[in-house]
Motif scaffolding. Structure first.
Motif, PDB file in Angstrom:
ATOM      1  N   GLU A 158     -23.672 -10.531 -16.807  1.00 51.17           N
ATOM      2  CA  GLU A 158     -22.297 -10.869 -17.144  1.00 51.17           C
ATOM      3  C   GLU A 158     -21.901 -12.214 -16.542  1.00 51.17           C
ATOM      4  O   GLU A 158     -21.211 -13.011 -17.177  1.00 51.17           O
ATOM      5  N   ALA A 159     -22.331 -12.455 -15.304  1.00 50.48           N
ATOM      6  CA  ALA A 159     -22.007 -13.727 -14.654  1.00 50.48           C
ATOM      7  C   ALA A 159     -22.633 -14.902 -15.401  1.00 50.48           C
ATOM      8  O   ALA A 159     -22.018 -15.965 -15.549  1.00 50.48           O
ATOM      9  N   LEU A 160     -23.855 -14.724 -15.879  1.00 53.23           N
ATOM     10  CA  LEU A 160     -24.504 -15.792 -16.642  1.00 53.23           C
ATOM     11  C   LEU A 160     -23.802 -16.009 -17.982  1.00 53.23           C
ATOM     12  O   LEU A 160     -23.750 -17.136 -18.483  1.00 53.23           O
ATOM     13  N   LEU A 161     -23.247 -14.944 -18.565  1.00 54.08           N
ATOM     14  CA  LEU A 161     -22.465 -15.092 -19.786  1.00 54.08           C
ATOM     15  C   LEU A 161     -21.203 -15.915 -19.509  1.00 54.08           C
ATOM     16  O   LEU A 161     -20.800 -16.738 -20.336  1.00 54.08           O
ATOM     17  N   ALA A 162     -20.611 -15.706 -18.343  1.00 56.63           N
ATOM     18  CA  ALA A 162     -19.449 -16.513 -17.965  1.00 56.63           C
ATOM     19  C   ALA A 162     -19.838 -17.987 -17.821  1.00 56.63           C
ATOM     20  O   ALA A 162     -19.068 -18.877 -18.176  1.00 56.63           O
ATOM     21  N   ASN A 163     -21.031 -18.247 -17.303  1.00 56.62           N
ATOM     22  CA  ASN A 163     -21.518 -19.630 -17.255  1.00 56.62           C
ATOM     23  C   ASN A 163     -21.657 -20.213 -18.659  1.00 56.62           C
ATOM     24  O   ASN A 163     -21.320 -21.384 -18.895  1.00 56.62           O
ATOM     25  N   ARG A 164     -22.167 -19.413 -19.578  1.00 55.43           N
ATOM     26  CA  ARG A 164     -22.319 -19.899 -20.955  1.00 55.43           C
ATOM     27  C   ARG A 164     -20.971 -20.207 -21.583  1.00 55.43           C
ATOM     28  O   ARG A 164     -20.830 -21.163 -22.364  1.00 55.43           O
ATOM     29  N   LEU A 165     -19.974 -19.417 -21.244  1.00 50.84           N
ATOM     30  CA  LEU A 165     -18.610 -19.677 -21.722  1.00 50.84           C
ATOM     31  C   LEU A 165     -18.175 -21.083 -21.306  1.00 50.84           C
ATOM     32  O   LEU A 165     -17.701 -21.882 -22.122  1.00 50.84           O
ATOM     33  N   GLU A 166     -18.352 -21.370 -20.031  1.00 53.68           N
ATOM     34  CA  GLU A 166     -17.992 -22.693 -19.512  1.00 53.68           C
ATOM     35  C   GLU A 166     -18.805 -23.787 -20.199  1.00 53.68           C
ATOM     36  O   GLU A 166     -18.258 -24.830 -20.600  1.00 53.68           O
ATOM     37  N   GLU A 167     -20.112 -23.580 -20.316  1.00 55.92           N
ATOM     38  CA  GLU A 167     -20.990 -24.594 -20.908  1.00 55.92           C
ATOM     39  C   GLU A 167     -20.607 -24.891 -22.348  1.00 55.92           C
ATOM     40  O   GLU A 167     -20.624 -26.050 -22.781  1.00 55.92           O
ATOM     41  N   MET A 168     -20.262 -23.858 -23.094  1.00 59.62           N
ATOM     42  CA  MET A 168     -19.941 -24.054 -24.501  1.00 59.62           C
ATOM     43  C   MET A 168     -18.657 -24.871 -24.656  1.00 59.62           C
ATOM     44  O   MET A 168     -18.575 -25.774 -25.502  1.00 59.62           O
ATOM     45  N   ILE A 169     -17.665 -24.592 -23.838  1.00 57.79           N
ATOM     46  CA  ILE A 169     -16.424 -25.362 -23.899  1.00 57.79           C
ATOM     47  C   ILE A 169     -16.681 -26.809 -23.512  1.00 57.79           C
ATOM     48  O   ILE A 169     -16.229 -27.750 -24.172  1.00 57.79           O
ATOM     49  N   GLN A 170     -17.435 -26.999 -22.441  1.00 56.97           N
ATOM     50  CA  GLN A 170     -17.662 -28.335 -21.914  1.00 56.97           C
ATOM     51  C   GLN A 170     -18.472 -29.209 -22.876  1.00 56.97           C
ATOM     52  O   GLN A 170     -18.228 -30.408 -23.001  1.00 56.97           O
ATOM     53  N   LEU A 175     -14.739 -27.875 -30.248  1.00 58.21           N
ATOM     54  CA  LEU A 175     -14.293 -26.499 -30.024  1.00 58.21           C
ATOM     55  C   LEU A 175     -12.865 -26.532 -29.479  1.00 58.21           C
ATOM     56  O   LEU A 175     -12.627 -27.019 -28.375  1.00 58.21           O
ATOM     57  N   THR A 176     -11.919 -26.023 -30.258  1.00 59.22           N
ATOM     58  CA  THR A 176     -10.510 -26.102 -29.864  1.00 59.22           C
ATOM     59  C   THR A 176      -9.789 -24.760 -29.914  1.00 59.22           C
ATOM     60  O   THR A 176      -8.644 -24.677 -29.492  1.00 59.22           O
ATOM     61  N   ALA A 182     -15.374 -17.276 -29.001  1.00 56.15           N
ATOM     62  CA  ALA A 182     -15.838 -15.883 -29.056  1.00 56.15           C
ATOM     63  C   ALA A 182     -16.988 -15.741 -30.053  1.00 56.15           C
ATOM     64  O   ALA A 182     -18.000 -15.080 -29.777  1.00 56.15           O
ATOM     65  N   SER A 183     -16.849 -16.390 -31.203  1.00 52.69           N
ATOM     66  CA  SER A 183     -17.905 -16.326 -32.211  1.00 52.69           C
ATOM     67  C   SER A 183     -19.190 -16.972 -31.700  1.00 52.69           C
ATOM     68  O   SER A 183     -20.285 -16.428 -31.898  1.00 52.69           O
ATOM     69  N   GLY A 184     -19.076 -18.106 -31.038  1.00 48.88           N
ATOM     70  CA  GLY A 184     -20.248 -18.800 -30.530  1.00 48.88           C
ATOM     71  C   GLY A 184     -20.995 -18.000 -29.479  1.00 48.88           C
ATOM     72  O   GLY A 184     -22.229 -18.093 -29.379  1.00 48.88           O
ATOM     73  N   LEU A 185     -20.264 -17.214 -28.697  1.00 52.01           N
ATOM     74  CA  LEU A 185     -20.890 -16.401 -27.657  1.00 52.01           C
ATOM     75  C   LEU A 185     -21.290 -15.016 -28.158  1.00 52.01           C
ATOM     76  O   LEU A 185     -21.981 -14.275 -27.459  1.00 52.01           O
ATOM     77  N   ARG A 190     -11.319 -10.085 -26.667  1.00 46.48           N
ATOM     78  CA  ARG A 190     -10.937  -9.322 -25.471  1.00 46.48           C
ATOM     79  C   ARG A 190     -11.967  -9.495 -24.360  1.00 46.48           C
ATOM     80  O   ARG A 190     -11.609  -9.674 -23.193  1.00 46.48           O
ATOM     81  N   THR A 191     -13.256  -9.441 -24.714  1.00 44.55           N
ATOM     82  CA  THR A 191     -14.307  -9.665 -23.712  1.00 44.55           C
ATOM     83  C   THR A 191     -14.204 -11.065 -23.134  1.00 44.55           C
ATOM     84  O   THR A 191     -14.367 -11.274 -21.929  1.00 44.55           O
ATOM     85  N   LEU A 192     -13.935 -12.034 -23.977  1.00 45.72           N
ATOM     86  CA  LEU A 192     -13.791 -13.415 -23.537  1.00 45.72           C
ATOM     87  C   LEU A 192     -12.653 -13.544 -22.530  1.00 45.72           C
ATOM     88  O   LEU A 192     -12.792 -14.199 -21.482  1.00 45.72           O
ATOM     89  N   GLN A 193     -11.530 -12.903 -22.822  1.00 48.84           N
ATOM     90  CA  GLN A 193     -10.381 -12.954 -21.916  1.00 48.84           C
ATOM     91  C   GLN A 193     -10.738 -12.341 -20.563  1.00 48.84           C
ATOM     92  O   GLN A 193     -10.378 -12.867 -19.510  1.00 48.84           O
ATOM     93  N   ARG A 194     -11.460 -11.223 -20.601  1.00 53.06           N
ATOM     94  CA  ARG A 194     -11.834 -10.560 -19.351  1.00 53.06           C
ATOM     95  C   ARG A 194     -12.784 -11.419 -18.524  1.00 53.06           C
ATOM     96  O   ARG A 194     -12.634 -11.530 -17.302  1.00 53.06           O
TER      97      ARG A 194
END
Length: 267
Positions: A158-170, A175-176, A182-185, A190-194
């Motif tokens: 889960e922590a690595l998924l949170a890293n991917r969230l950051e990487e994808m935005i950066q 991506l706006t 959410a689709s990219g991940l 809801r999971t994204l928000q959590r």
């Protein structure tokens, strides 16, 4: 940094490879200013947490929602660690509670190790001040890295998924929207928000907006030939006026005003 040339010395160093999933980079400013002079450093921080070691202690800075600044005087240094989302639960269970805040963090061994590295003199073979400074900073990174590695567990899935969230935005200026993320991940909104709440302390939309605003500021500062309207369009703002409104709300000045003031810094 909104005005990089105001800082006497600033270095950004990669973490030891084994910590790349928990630290994005180390940042080390050093300064030695004449008596009576104050250097104001204006910042638009990343949507992340920072662990910062200075001569008088260690602090933990939460995610920022607005521009901030530090006034430097005399001489000094800092060794900062920009934390990846995967590292955050090891420092706080509620990063949102640290929003726009900086608190003391009890880490006496880290403080002692980094202090020793940053105040040590030149080593045999150092031919000039630059050599000594580079070695000093490398020792500080190694010392802080060793401290971190001994205390931070390996990231969970889960922590690595949170890293991917950051990487994808950066890494994706186009991506706006939260649904794009959410689709990219491959997860629900809801999971994204959590994930964002637990590992960053900001909403996914706030993270997206911060990265896009940072990119807009950097382009306006470094690309004099690009128009403000072009920057707005390429980064997902509705138009020039939309970007100007966000600039004013977060930074307190307009894009054109920032471009003029940053040009004056480097003229």
């Amino acid at each position: 940094m909104l005005y990089p040339t105001r800082l006497p010395s600033f270095h950004r160093l990669p973490p030891p490879g084994r910590l790349a999933d928990r630290v994005r980079w180390f940042w080390i400013p050093e300064w030695n200013l004449p008596p009576g002079r104050v250097s104001r450093q204006e910042l638009l921080p990343f949507p992340a947490l920072n662990l910062v070691v200075q001569a008088d202690g260690v602090t933990l800075s939460g995610p920022a929602t607005r521009r901030s600044f530090r006034d430097l005087s005399g001489s000094g240094w800092a060794v900062g660690l920009l934390l990846r989302p995967a590292a955050v639960p090891s420092f706080t269970g509620d990063p949102g509670a640290l929003r726009d805040a900086e608190i003391p963090f009890p880490a006496p061994e880290l403080l002692a190790a980094v202090q020793e590295a940053m105040v040590s003199g030149p080593e045999p073979g150092d031919s000039k001040d630059d050599d000594a400074g580079a070695r000093r900073r490398a020792r500080a990174v190694a010392s802080a890295g060793a401290w971190l590695e001994s205390r931070l567990p390996s990231p969970t899935g889960e922590a690595l998924l949170a890293n991917r969230l950051e990487e994808m935005i950066q890494s994706n200026p186009g991506l706006t929207r939260v649904d794009q993320l959410a689709s990219g991940l491959g997860v629900s909104t809801r999971t994204l928000q959590r994930l964002a709440r637990r590992y960053v302390g900001l909403s996914p939309l706030a993270m997206i907006r911060r990265y896009r605003l940072q990119e807009a500021a950097e382009r306006l500062r470094t690309e004099p030939g690009v128009t403000i309207a072009d920057v707005a369009a390429e980064l997902g703002y509705a138009d020039h006026a939309h970007l100007a409104s966000v600039f004013q709300d977060v930074l307190g000045f307009t894009p054109s005003g920032y471009r003029r003031s940053s040009a004056g810094e480097t003229a």
